[in-house]
Write a protein that holds these residues in place. Structure first.
Motif, PDB file in Angstrom:
ATOM      1  N   ILE A 265      49.765 -74.674  20.085  1.00 62.89           N
ATOM      2  CA  ILE A 265      50.045 -74.829  18.644  1.00 62.89           C
ATOM      3  C   ILE A 265      49.562 -73.575  17.930  1.00 62.89           C
ATOM      4  CG2 ILE A 265      49.386 -76.102  16.559  1.00 62.89           C
ATOM      5  CD1 ILE A 265      49.148 -78.595  18.275  1.00 62.89           C
ATOM      6  N   SER A 266      48.407 -73.096  18.377  1.00 60.29           N
ATOM      7  CA  SER A 266      47.824 -71.908  17.767  1.00 60.29           C
ATOM      8  C   SER A 266      48.723 -70.690  17.972  1.00 60.29           C
ATOM      9  CB  SER A 266      46.444 -71.680  18.387  1.00 60.29           C
ATOM     10  OG  SER A 266      46.077 -70.358  18.317  1.00 60.29           O
ATOM     11  N   SER A 267      49.232 -70.527  19.204  1.00 57.28           N
ATOM     12  CA  SER A 267      50.081 -69.370  19.489  1.00 57.28           C
ATOM     13  C   SER A 267      51.338 -69.399  18.625  1.00 57.28           C
ATOM     14  CB  SER A 267      50.489 -69.354  20.963  1.00 57.28           C
ATOM     15  OG  SER A 267      49.343 -69.368  21.763  1.00 57.28           O
ATOM     16  N   ILE A 268      51.934 -70.590  18.505  1.00 56.96           N
ATOM     17  CA  ILE A 268      53.181 -70.689  17.736  1.00 56.96           C
ATOM     18  C   ILE A 268      52.913 -70.463  16.248  1.00 56.96           C
ATOM     19  CG2 ILE A 268      54.974 -72.333  17.009  1.00 56.96           C
ATOM     20  CD1 ILE A 268      55.066 -73.283  19.899  1.00 56.96           C
ATOM     21  N   SER A 269      51.816 -71.002  15.746  1.00 56.16           N
ATOM     22  CA  SER A 269      51.529 -70.791  14.322  1.00 56.16           C
ATOM     23  C   SER A 269      51.278 -69.304  14.058  1.00 56.16           C
ATOM     24  CB  SER A 269      50.359 -71.654  13.861  1.00 56.16           C
ATOM     25  OG  SER A 269      49.198 -71.317  14.571  1.00 56.16           O
ATOM     26  N   GLY A 270      50.583 -68.644  14.970  1.00 51.76           N
ATOM     27  CA  GLY A 270      50.345 -67.206  14.816  1.00 51.76           C
ATOM     28  C   GLY A 270      51.647 -66.424  14.833  1.00 51.76           C
ATOM     29  N   ALA A 271      52.558 -66.834  15.718  1.00 51.51           N
ATOM     30  CA  ALA A 271      53.838 -66.132  15.833  1.00 51.51           C
ATOM     31  C   ALA A 271      54.644 -66.253  14.539  1.00 51.51           C
ATOM     32  CB  ALA A 271      54.631 -66.699  17.011  1.00 51.51           C
ATOM     33  N   ILE A 272      54.662 -67.449  13.963  1.00 47.92           N
ATOM     34  CA  ILE A 272      55.410 -67.660  12.711  1.00 47.92           C
ATOM     35  C   ILE A 272      54.827 -66.766  11.613  1.00 47.92           C
ATOM     36  CG2 ILE A 272      55.876 -69.350  10.876  1.00 47.92           C
ATOM     37  CD1 ILE A 272      55.952 -71.468  13.129  1.00 47.92           C
ATOM     38  N   GLU A 273      53.512 -66.775  11.522  1.00 40.33           N
ATOM     39  CA  GLU A 273      52.839 -65.948  10.510  1.00 40.33           C
ATOM     40  C   GLU A 273      53.202 -64.482  10.641  1.00 40.33           C
ATOM     41  OE1 GLU A 273      48.735 -66.268   8.756  1.00 40.33           O
ATOM     42  OE2 GLU A 273      48.518 -66.437  10.916  1.00 40.33           O
ATOM     43  N   LEU A 274      53.178 -64.010  11.893  1.00 38.58           N
ATOM     44  CA  LEU A 274      53.413 -62.578  12.111  1.00 38.58           C
ATOM     45  C   LEU A 274      54.864 -62.210  11.803  1.00 38.58           C
ATOM     46  CD1 LEU A 274      51.233 -62.092  15.298  1.00 38.58           C
ATOM     47  CD2 LEU A 274      50.867 -61.029  13.065  1.00 38.58           C
ATOM     48  N   ILE A 275      55.800 -63.039  12.259  1.00 42.59           N
ATOM     49  CA  ILE A 275      57.220 -62.734  12.012  1.00 42.59           C
ATOM     50  C   ILE A 275      57.485 -62.635  10.510  1.00 42.59           C
ATOM     51  CG2 ILE A 275      59.558 -63.696  12.111  1.00 42.59           C
ATOM     52  CD1 ILE A 275      58.801 -64.854  14.860  1.00 42.59           C
ATOM     53  N   VAL A 276      57.058 -63.659   9.788  1.00 39.61           N
ATOM     54  CA  VAL A 276      57.360 -63.687   8.351  1.00 39.61           C
ATOM     55  C   VAL A 276      56.644 -62.545   7.634  1.00 39.61           C
ATOM     56  CG1 VAL A 276      57.207 -65.062   6.255  1.00 39.61           C
ATOM     57  CG2 VAL A 276      57.782 -66.165   8.409  1.00 39.61           C
TER      58      VAL A 276
END
Lengths: 841, 132
Positions: free
Chosen positions: A183-194
């Motif tokens: 969950i942490s990895s995916i939330s980090g990925a969303i943050e970085l992309i946006v």
């Protein structure tokens, strides 16, 4: 006050002392227990990196125990049971708790400074991700307290990990702990992309983006697409273990190889998810030491995009020995060879940068050179194991262990140490010791090669991996002895690094501003870098801004850029257009809050409840999570429509339409969601090709009345949502409320009819994989129906209370996205459930 | 309405973000298609369709050649566009010119890379028997 702070007083700025004080107060972190409420990327990034490094030490300690066990033949330092647990947790820790999180953490810590903004787009999501990571890691390691550490290997192959052969709770810890961490990895990925696509400094067009941002952008998309297959696999395997639902059970139409496919569809991109950010860090650091701009920027971007795509076509090269047809293996061998082209492009680019520059030999550059040498060796053995006949000879031998440690330690740990030494002065304001750094490097480099180079030979001599001991006289004794001596030498290098870190905090030379004379924006600030990263937001005109615009760092520090003040006491950044980085509006960021840690605790309750089979506890956790989520999402509207942002520009504040980061964030989240759904559809078709009978006799679902109405309602759902969407577009509160009410009613009806239709299906989910997979699809659609309903109720409340305009309609636009997506997955599931029997003939 | 000046020239596709992503997306579609088809044909699930085990190599070869042709077309298109942009560029390239050249160059190079990847993946079709 941290070390070095006294050496760098706040600079004189272009704003009044009162405005300066208010600005600093707005961005100041809380103290005491309030630290737990931190959301700022600098703090969260540092916590991520520190926690990741602690897990690295724990994982390393486990490997040291294993090397001690393998020091001599027939050694009994560790029992076989403990050895199995240690190698499982070593791999799991290094991959899930160290490598991916720490590389993402560098993105979280550095990206805002690099792209000239003050924070990531979703600070609370970043904090939530950190707490999920920490609690997930603790959950995994709490298994040690119960003497039940996972012991099925970091890959959890079936049937070994099925209930029949692993009846304890060991593997459940792994499946739930790893999913929690993801969950942490995916939330980090969303943050970085946006953040990368929407908040770059004005003028920082795609072709001027820092190379590390390109890497993190590609890696974040890879995480969004690569992690969901494993999350799905973990859910399916946990369902089989807990409830006997036979997804992987051959006798019931399942297949254990399905797990391997789902695992490696994640697992191979994971290697690049680890390597690419490290390569990005090398690209970011190298110009400072080569005294030359990065050679081949365009080609590197191409290589990153190419690697990101190609890495998803390689997963079967981990499965050459599973009996897949030679013809299919050849496709994957071809793709495995192709990925060496973009890797080669990057290596040649780094060499060319050094070649054309005037290198300054400092400790980080030593580690970069160590990285290039080691990674190239690992890459060459990678080409060897990509060839099917060779791989079959060395499969599951120590040759493979040598290969992937050269790739992973060479490709990620060497750059990590370079980056830690390079970037620590940003955080502490002091430089590390060069002398200790050189000791660190040479001990680590020599120790690494002593440990892992002999393993190529041990493997070629036939020693299998994952064995707790070995008999004497097979030619493996001396090589294992050398490897163990090497592992202790390598550890000595890490200890020197730890000493260096402690030493530099008190005794290190003050770093000042831009101690490495880097061309990149992250060094524009004083050190230690304040929580707002960038005092004012600059206008970028070139690729190496601090070299191309020599006065830029001063202008940023003296608040001569955009958003120089925080007169309303709000944390603000600029949102810009995706390709051209043109200013669009002002985005307001949240202040410190306890909601992320509370949401993570609620999530921990859900996972713990499932782990101990107390499902009521999981339900309680879910209810608490939903309540926190509602409070989280209910933000304040701005007190005015626009504000001047400096340099004569006036922009709208906190816009709520399709240009807002939150809208793009939801879209990227749905991409991950779609990857999970596609994995489920893939599972269905995969089992179709392996099962004896698909669907099994008497399993053909007939269209019931409820099912027909359900199908019709999916169309009505789209229409009702379109009405709500039109309300947002036309700024009509009435139309929006009508559409939202109809959407909510439609979703309630879908839920009821969905359950009825399921009840009328002619199978139970525990008797055959066909019913199991179709039921999983039904559950997926119903879960999304609930999500859309939650979103519809939220939007109803929001529109009722605050009204709606075209630019303040985020809740409706997000509901629309969720609702259309639910309808789409509903249609696919409907066709597969009711049409598949005909499709299969 | 004013006319765009030469410095504001926006060439459009393939010098766009989508142009840069077209070759890898095309490759991904190609890869999924040949892998899935091979799997399904070899277990006899498509017995009643046009594609059978005997005709599989020819079909895969046709798909591979089509993919190669598409990559080559995009590559040539992007390369020629890059040449055109280079000829238009002023001594001090504008932001838009820089961006367009970058995207055209990246699209051309990506087409080259994925053309190579397609050739390597498709070559076994000439050598190996399917379904073994």
């Amino acid at each position: 006050m941290s070390a070095g702070q006294s050496t760098t007083p706040p600079p004189a700025t272009a704003v009044s002392p009162e405005a300066e004080a208010l600005f600093r107060k707005t961005w100041a972190p809380r103290t005491g227990l309030g630290r737990l409420s931190a959301v700022n990327n600098s703090i969260i990034g540092r916590r991520f990196i520190a926690t990741g490094f602690v897990f690295f030490l724990i994982g390393g300690l486990l490997s040291l125990f294993m090397r001690t066990q393998l020091l001599f033949p027939e050694n009994d330092f560790l029992s076989e049971e403990l050895y199995n647990q240690f190698f499982t947790m070593h791999g799991t820790t290094m991959m899930f708790l160290f490598a991916v999180p720490i590389m993402e953490a560098f993105g979280i810590y550095l990206i805002p400074s690099m792209i000239g903004t003050r924070d990531l787009s979703f600070p609370r999501l970043g904090a939530f991700g950190y707490w999920c990571y920490l609690f997930g890691g603790i959950l995994l390691y709490s298994s040690a307290i119960f003497g039940a550490m996972p012991d099925g290997g970091w890959f959890m192959y079936l049937p070994l990990t099925d209930k029949q052969f692993s009846p304890g709770i060991n593997q459940d810890f792994w499946l739930l702990g790893v999913t929690f961490v993801e969950i942490s990895s995916i939330s980090g990925a969303i943050e970085l992309i946006v953040s990368i696509l929407k908040t770059r400094a004005p003028g920082m067009t795609l072709n001027r983006m820092p190379i590390f941002a390109w890497y993190m952008l590609a890696v974040s998309f890879m995480i969004l697409i690569g992690f969901p297959p494993l999350i799905l696999g973990s859910i399916l395997l946990e369902s089989q273990r807990a409830f006997g639902i036979p997804f992987f059970e051959i006798a019931a139409g399942g297949d254990p190889l399905l797990w391997q496919h789902l695992f490696w569809i994640f697992g191979h991109p994971e290697v690049y998810i680890i390597f690419l950010p490290a390569a990005g860090l090398v690209g970011a650091m190298l110009p400072a030491f080569a005294r030359h701009t990065l050679v081949g920027y365009n080609l590197i971007v191409l290589a990153v995009v190419g690697t990101a795509f190609l890495s998803f076509g390689l997963w079967v090269h981990h499965m050459y020995a599973t009996g897949i047809s030679r013809f299919a293996l050849a496709f994957f061998a071809g793709a495995s060879l192709a990925v060496s082209v973009p890797s080669g492009v990057q290596v040649f680019s780094w060499i060319a940068t050094l070649w054309r520059g005037k290198p300054v030999m400092r400790t980080p550059l030593l580690f970069i050179l160590g990285f290039i040498i080691t990674f190239v060796i690992g890459g060459l053995t990678g080409v060897m194991v990509a060839i099917v006949p060779f791989d079959l000879q060395v499969h599951d031998s120590y040759f493979v262990v040598a290969h992937f440690h050269y790739v992973l330690i060479g490709g990620m740990v060497f750059p990590l140490f370079a980056a830690l030494i390079y970037y620590l002065p940003r955080a502490t304001g002091r430089m590390l010791s060069e002398r200790l750094g050189k000791w660190h490097f040479w001990l680590f480099f020599i120790g690494f090669n002593l440990t892992f180079f002999p393993m190529h030979l041990t493997g070629l001599l036939g020693m299998p991996r994952r064995v707790a001991t070995y008999p004497a006289g097979l030619g493996w004794d001396t090589l294992n002895l050398i490897s163990t001596i090497g592992s202790y030498t390598l550890t000595a290098g890490i200890l020197v690094f730890l000493f260096n870190v402690i030493w530099h905090v008190k005794r290190g030379r003050p770093a000042g501003v831009n101690p490495w004379d880097s061309p990149d924006l992250e060094w524009s600030s004083v050190t230690p870098v304040p929580p707002f990263n960038t005092r004012s937001i600059p206008h970028i005109t070139g690729r190496d801004p601090l070299w191309a615009q020599p006065d830029l760092a001063r202008q940023i520090r003296d608040a001569e850029g955009y958003l120089p003040t925080a007169e309303e006491g709000k944390r603000e950044i600029l949102a810009t257009s995706t390709v051209g980085a043109k200013p669009e509006h002002v985005t307001r960021l949240p202040h410190p809050t306890f909601k992320p840690i509370l949401a993570a605790l609620a999530t921990a309750t859900i996972f713990s409840g499932i782990l101990v089979s107390m499902y009521w506890l999981a339900l309680v956790g879910l209810v608490i999570f939903v309540v926190i989520l509602y409070l989280w999402l209910w933000g304040e509207l701005p007190e005015k429509e626009t504000k001047p942002v400096g340099n004569g520009l006036e922009l709208p504040i906190a816009v709520g339409d399709q240009h807002t980061p939150a809208w793009m964030g939801t879209l990227t989240l749905l991409l991950a969601d779609l990857a999970l759904f596609v994995s489920l559809v893939y599972s269905y078709f995969y089992l179709w090709t392996t099962a004896d009978s698909w669907p099994p006799v008497s399993y053909e679902p007939a269209l019931s009345e409820s099912a027909i109405i359900f199908g019709g309602l999916l169309v009505v759902l789209v229409l009702a949502t379109a009405v709500a969407h039109a309300g947002a577009y036309l700024s009509s509160r009435l139309l929006a409320l009508v559409g939202l009410t109809a959407t909510a009613a439609c979703l309630v009806a879908l839920l009821i009819l969905g359950f009825q239709a399921y009840d009328q299906l002619p199978f139970d989910i525990t008797s055959h994989a066909y019913g199991a997979v179709l039921s999983a699809m039904g559950v997926y659609v119903l879960v999304h129906t609930c999500l859309s309903m939650g979103s519809a109720l939220f939007a109803l409340a929001r529109v009722s209370v605050t009204g709606i305009t075209r630019t303040r309609s985020l809740s409706v636009r997000i509901l629309s996205m969720l609702s259309y997506y639910t309808a789409f997955t509903g249609v696919v599931a409907f066709i597969l459930i009711y049409g598949s029997a005909n499709m299969m003939g | 309405m004013t006319r765009r000046s030469t410095s504001d020239y926006l060439p459009g596709y393939p010098a766009t973000a989508m142009g840069l992503l077209t070759p890898p997306i095309l490759w991904a579609c190609y890869f999924v298609l040949i892998y899935s088809l091979h799997g399904m044909v070899c277990v006899g699930e498509l017995e009643n369709s046009l594609i059978r085990a005997e005709s599989l190599p020819e079909f895969l070869m046709a798909v591979t050649l089509l993919a190669i042709a598409l990559h080559a077309s995009i590559g040539v298109w992007s390369w020629r566009l890059l040449g055109k942009l280079n000829r238009r560029v002023s001594a001090e390239p504008t932001e838009l010119q820089q961006r367009a050249r970058f995207l055209a160059a990246a699209a051309a190079a990506n087409a080259g890379l994925f053309l190579v990847a397609t050739v390597w993946i498709g070559l076994p079709v000439l050598i190996l028997e399917p379904c073994l």
